[in-house]
Design an enzyme around this catalytic site. Structure first.
Site, mmCIF file in Angstrom:
data_model
loop_
_atom_site.group_PDB
_atom_site.id
_atom_site.type_symbol
_atom_site.label_atom_id
_atom_site.label_comp_id
_atom_site.label_asym_id
_atom_site.label_seq_id
_atom_site.Cartn_x
_atom_site.Cartn_y
_atom_site.Cartn_z
ATOM 1 C CD GLU A 30 -9.014 17.393 18.211
ATOM 2 O OE1 GLU A 30 -8.625 18.358 18.836
ATOM 3 O OE2 GLU A 30 -8.125 16.553 17.350
ATOM 4 C CG HIS B 174 -5.343 17.778 19.602
ATOM 5 N ND1 HIS B 174 -6.038 18.273 18.873
ATOM 6 C CD2 HIS B 174 -4.059 17.944 19.253
ATOM 7 C CE1 HIS B 174 -5.023 19.140 17.833
ATOM 8 N NE2 HIS B 174 -4.015 18.650 18.334
ATOM 9 N NE ARG C 57 -4.114 20.658 12.574
ATOM 10 C CZ ARG C 57 -3.172 20.661 13.639
ATOM 11 N NH1 ARG C 57 -2.518 19.767 14.231
ATOM 12 N NH2 ARG C 57 -2.775 21.952 13.816
#
Length: 319
Positions: free
Chosen positions: A267, A286, A238
């Site tokens: 994001e 990601h 994270r």
């Protein structure tokens, strides 16, 4: 009226093809949404008529403020069995059942090593030069064998990353607040006495901690300065575990050699964000959990969750 279900953030447009949704035929009206939302207003406009929502990981947050604006929502499904972007208590207060799905730990392990190897051997730089007719060999790779891999976290993912490091012939050291010497020994690695010791010793530092109050901002400016100018940071966990402003400064001022990043504080990452262009950053959008096997499990179990809920017996319930 037939319940409506929205499958959110289906970026690749694969949700309906990777699972058998036929058990819901005639019982639920299913639609998919591919684009990320820019505001809560956009979310409400898109899914305000839905009783069921399938969320992909933490791409769309569901805080209390949003849940209060979705009075029709009765079932919220998240891929994975943990989602910090959903306010579970608020969901319960609004009578919303939250269910999850299984998630495999192997994909983020594999992506972690893709980043480590990509950084170590300058894969993007050399591949780009080759395709563009640039110089034939312009960099010197960093060795893995005999180097030190430092792991912040030695849980399910961290321990798998550790074993691969050992296979490369690396010296692997790990740290977390609750890590014991005995647990580290079970994996075949050393336990650092302190976070600072690990940061100062490691050639590659990889983050594998759960984000929480104790880990938010855990790797700050002081920690980044303790790393060597030849060391690399990899984060597939994270973004908020690493102080993002300090990380940008560390990369710009070459406190560290570079970073491999798969997670970001916003994001999708804005087009103008410096992490998209810094030359010592290997960044991916990601992708840690984005594999066919994971997606097949997510969506098939989402169908199971919906079927069970409609039958009055929710499964994999999180609240």
């Amino acid at each position: 009226m037939t319940p409506r279900c929205a499958v959110l953030d289906d970026y690749q447009g694969v949700a309906l093809s990777l699972a058998d949704w036929s058990p819901l035929d005639g019982a639920v009206e299913v639609r998919t949404l591919r684009e990320p939302f820019r505001s809560e207003d956009e979310v409400v406009a898109a899914i305000g008529d839905c009783e069921i929502v399938v969320a992909m990981r933490e791409r769309t947050p569901f805080p209390a403020s949003l849940l209060a604006r979705l009075p029709r929502l009765r079932l919220l499904i998240t891929s994975g069995m943990r989602n910090a972007a959903i306010d579970l208590a608020a969901a319960a207060r609004h009578g919303i059942t939250v269910c999850g799905t299984a998630s495999n730990t192997e994909p983020p392990v594999e992506l972690t090593w893709a980043l480590i190897l990509g950084l170590a051997r300058n894969v993007v730089i050399e591949s780009t030069a080759l395709r563009a007719g640039g110089p034939w060999q312009s960099t010197l790779g960093a060795d893995l064998h005999g180097r030190t891999l430092g792991l912040l976290g030695l849980g399910k993912i961290g321990s798998r990353v550790a074993r691969i490091g050992l296979a490369f012939g690396m010296d692997v050291v790990a740290w977390s607040r609750n890590l014991t010497v005995e647990r580290a020994a079970e994996v075949g690695v050393r336990a650092a006495a302190a976070k600072e010791e690990l940061l100062e010793a490691a050639d590659f530092v990889s983050v594998h901690l759960v984000l929480g109050d104790r880990t938010r901002g855990l790797l700050d400016a002081d920690g980044l300065r303790r790393m060597r100018p030849t060391s690399y940071l990899v984060n597939t966990s994270r973004a908020a575990i690493v102080d993002q402003e300090a990380l940008l400064r560390a990369l710009r001022e070459n406190w560290i050699a570079g970073a491999g990043l798969d997670v970001f504080d916003q994001e999708p990452l804005p087009a103008e964000h410096p992490l998209r262009t810094l030359p010592n950053v290997l960044a991916l959008p990601h992708l840690g959990y984005v594999t066919r096997r994971n997606y097949e499990g997510y969506f098939q179990q989402a169908v199971e969750d919906i079927t069970a809920f409609l039958a009055g017996g929710p499964v994999r319930q999180l609240n």
